[in-house]
Motif scaffolding. Structure first.
Motif, mmCIF file in Angstrom:
data_model
loop_
_atom_site.group_PDB
_atom_site.id
_atom_site.type_symbol
_atom_site.label_atom_id
_atom_site.label_comp_id
_atom_site.label_asym_id
_atom_site.label_seq_id
_atom_site.Cartn_x
_atom_site.Cartn_y
_atom_site.Cartn_z
ATOM 1 N N TYR A 90 -24.952 14.977 32.534
ATOM 2 C CA TYR A 90 -25.547 15.506 33.764
ATOM 3 C C TYR A 90 -24.908 14.797 34.947
ATOM 4 C CZ TYR A 90 -29.323 16.692 37.099
ATOM 5 O OH TYR A 90 -30.049 17.146 38.170
ATOM 6 N N ILE A 98 -33.096 13.207 41.778
ATOM 7 C CA ILE A 98 -33.630 14.176 40.831
ATOM 8 C C ILE A 98 -35.143 13.998 40.742
ATOM 9 C CG2 ILE A 98 -31.562 14.584 39.470
ATOM 10 C CD1 ILE A 98 -32.422 12.443 37.532
ATOM 11 N N CYS A 102 -36.963 16.030 35.737
ATOM 12 C CA CYS A 102 -35.671 16.723 35.676
ATOM 13 C C CYS A 102 -35.107 16.802 34.266
ATOM 14 C CB CYS A 102 -34.673 16.041 36.618
ATOM 15 S SG CYS A 102 -32.978 16.667 36.483
ATOM 16 N N TYR A 122 -32.970 23.997 42.585
ATOM 17 C CA TYR A 122 -32.906 22.789 43.405
ATOM 18 C C TYR A 122 -33.576 22.992 44.757
ATOM 19 C CZ TYR A 122 -28.902 24.960 45.878
ATOM 20 O OH TYR A 122 -28.082 25.784 46.612
ATOM 21 N N TRP A 161 -23.449 19.570 40.008
ATOM 22 C CA TRP A 161 -24.685 18.860 39.696
ATOM 23 C C TRP A 161 -25.793 19.807 39.214
ATOM 24 C CZ3 TRP A 161 -27.579 21.291 43.269
ATOM 25 C CH2 TRP A 161 -27.148 21.413 44.582
ATOM 26 N N ASN A 162 -26.794 19.161 38.605
ATOM 27 C CA ASN A 162 -28.001 19.844 38.117
ATOM 28 C C ASN A 162 -27.734 20.815 36.978
ATOM 29 O OD1 ASN A 162 -30.817 19.881 38.250
ATOM 30 N ND2 ASN A 162 -30.843 21.745 39.480
ATOM 31 N N THR A 206 -35.377 20.896 39.900
ATOM 32 C CA THR A 206 -35.161 19.616 39.221
ATOM 33 C C THR A 206 -34.237 18.684 40.002
ATOM 34 O OG1 THR A 206 -33.426 20.705 37.928
ATOM 35 C CG2 THR A 206 -35.604 20.521 36.908
ATOM 36 N N TYR A 207 -33.733 19.146 41.136
ATOM 37 C CA TYR A 207 -32.738 18.393 41.909
ATOM 38 C C TYR A 207 -33.104 18.437 43.382
ATOM 39 C CZ TYR A 207 -27.992 16.596 42.921
ATOM 40 O OH TYR A 207 -26.918 15.837 43.307
#
Length: 223
Positions: A90, A98, A102, A122, A161-162, A206-207
């Motif tokens: 990740y 996060i 997450c 996000y 990301w994420n 989650t971000y």
């Protein structure tokens, strides 16, 4: 299941502690390692990181790696890929955070099937500007044609990301980041879309994407 979180670091002294605290607060019950890659930061980021690791009392394994010279975000992420020992990887920017759930939320679908990657939604903090959305329904996608078509239609975002990615898949497809390239996330996610045979979408945020003028990558990945 073990998860490796990769955090590239360059001149993020005001933000890195909050980033690391968000990792330390994870509710995930499996194994976690955090690989922090110092890309020859010019500020006191490493001192903050070293103090945090020294004071940390939890079960997450924090590792601080150093580049000999500044090589850029792509190289730092690649160093993290090579150092990762988890089943999934990740990417987290060091000036973002996060949510506590997450990794737990992204890993939950993997109890039933080892998807090539799991993507979450996000939250954007610090800007009213519209950023690439995640507009897919929650659930699984099991053909490359669907994964690819949804990407080309802009239904899942290009930022690296994420996304919780299968590390064996990353190695098999040689999904490393191109060094010296502007908007490296675009190429990487394009390659992800062209090779992934399966993905799972969770609509939960989650971000925490923090928009600042002094980002480690000048937010070029969303241009």
């Amino acid at each position: 299941m073990k998860v490796s979180i990769v955090v590239p670091v360059y001149n993020v002294e005001p933000y890195i502690e909050d980033c690391l605290k968000s990792i330390a607060a994870q509710t995930y019950k499996g194994k976690l390692e955090c690989i922090i890659v110092d890309d020859r930061t010019q500020d006191n980021s490493c001192a903050v990181i070293e103090h945090f690791i020294k004071e940390y009392k939890g079960t997450i394994e924090f590792k601080l790696l150093h580049h000999n010279v500044n090589r850029g975000l792509s190289a730092a992420r690649n160093t993290g890929i090579d150092a990762a020992t988890g089943e999934y990887i990740y990417f987290l920017d060091s000036d973002d955070e996060i949510t506590p759930e997450c990794i737990e939320l992204l890993a939950e679908p993997l109890k039933k099937k080892k998807y090539d990657f799991v993507i979450g939604d996000y939250e954007t903090i610090g800007s009213d500007k519209k950023f690439p959305p995640l507009i897919l329904d929650e659930g699984e996608i099991n053909t490359n044609k669907e994964v690819r078509n949804h990407y080309f239609c802009g239904r899942w975002y290009m930022m690296a990301w994420n996304k919780l990615c299968n590390l064996d898949y990353i190695h098999k497809e040689k999904l490393y980041f191109k060094e010296g390239l502007l908007n490296e996330d675009n190429l990487w996610s394009f390659q992800l879309a062209c090779t992934a045979q399966s993905m799972f979408v969770t609509k939960k945020e989650t971000y925490r994407y923090k928009v600042r003028e002094t980002s480690i990558i000048d937010r070029k990945s969303v241009v």
